[in-house]
Design an enzyme around this catalytic site. Structure first.
Site, PDB file in Angstrom:
ATOM      1  N   ASP A  11      71.929  35.132  10.114  1.00  0.00           N
ATOM      2  CA  ASP A  11      71.958  36.555  10.389  1.00  0.00           C
ATOM      3  C   ASP A  11      72.606  37.263   9.192  1.00  0.00           C
ATOM      4  OD1 ASP A  11      71.996  38.982  12.018  1.00  0.00           O
ATOM      5  OD2 ASP A  11      74.157  38.633  12.149  1.00  0.00           O
ATOM      6  N   ASP A 180      70.917  36.798  18.181  1.00  0.00           N
ATOM      7  CA  ASP A 180      70.949  35.463  17.587  1.00  0.00           C
ATOM      8  C   ASP A 180      70.859  34.355  18.632  1.00  0.00           C
ATOM      9  OD1 ASP A 180      71.344  36.274  14.825  1.00  0.00           O
ATOM     10  OD2 ASP A 180      73.330  36.931  15.464  1.00  0.00           O
TER      11      ASP A 180
END
Length: 226
Positions: A11, A180
């Site tokens: 990320d 995520d």
């Protein structure tokens, strides 16, 4: 396929940045030295991870817009209905909502598959309007994302892995947000940095002690020492 140095799915916001939202300069040192593919997986619009990959000197394998756009091995694929998301955003504004980005909306200008809305927006109204258009609203901690159901980073990681000759479980994923969770579910190992939201913390295999890029760096150092 496995590698001594595992490929990474990273990320960006909250993971490669510091607490102010700025890219941590150490990202260049750590990722340029990584001897395996690095996939940037973000909720940001498509040009952002492509540009970051370019300046980091990485192969441009990216997952953008929460899985809505995937670039791998030189090929781009799109999931998600931008026109429907735009229609929902227009209806939201018509009913008194505000996307919250000002006159020049740099957040959505280059977005291909979804619409992002400022967290100061009327969440109840936004979710109500999105539901009318059969769309999901995803809170990443940085924005509300109005997107097509079923479009996720984890699905994008499966596509990238196949394209570059890996299995999803070969990857180590690091992140901080609810978006995520799907990446964590398909990667072989997953780490949440200490600033992660509750959903990411619960889904990760390990929650590290440090926040933001400090936490990411600690994971990379640990992996490099294996």
């Amino acid at each position: 396929m496995t590698a001594e140095t595992p490929p990474l799915a990273l990320d960006i916001d909250g993971t490669l940045t510091d607490g102010t939202g700025r890219l941590d300069p150490r990202t260049f040192e750590y990722l340029q030295a990584w001897n395996a593919p690095v996939v940037l997986a973000t909720g940001k619009a498509f040009p952002y991870p492509v540009s970051l990959s370019h300046y980091l000197g990485l192969e441009q394998n990216v997952i953008a817009e929460n899985g809505g756009v995937v670039l791998a091995d030189g090929a781009v694929s799109y999931q998600g209905d931008r026109e429907r998301a735009q229609a929902a955003a227009d209806a939201f504004v018509e009913r008194g909502g505000d996307l919250g980005w000002g006159e020049f909306d740099a957040i959505n200008e280059w977005r291909r598959t979804e619409i992002a809305v400022n967290l100061d927006a009327d969440e109840d109204l936004l979710r109500s309007v999105a539901a009318e258009f059969d769309l999901d609203v995803f809170d990443t901690g940085y924005a509300y994302h109005v997107k097509t159901p079923g479009v996720e980073k984890g699905t994008g990681l499966k596509a990238v892995a196949t394209a570059i000759g890996y299995e999803p479980e070969d990857f180590v994923a690091i992140g901080d947000s609810e978006n995520d969770v799907s990446t964590f579910s398909v990667a072989g190992r997953s780490f949440a940095v200490a600033n992660a939201d509750p959903a990411a913390r619960e889904a990760a295999d390990v929650v590290v002690e440090k926040s933001y890029f400090d936490g990411t760096a600690s994971v990379l150092e640990s992996l490099a020492g294996e």
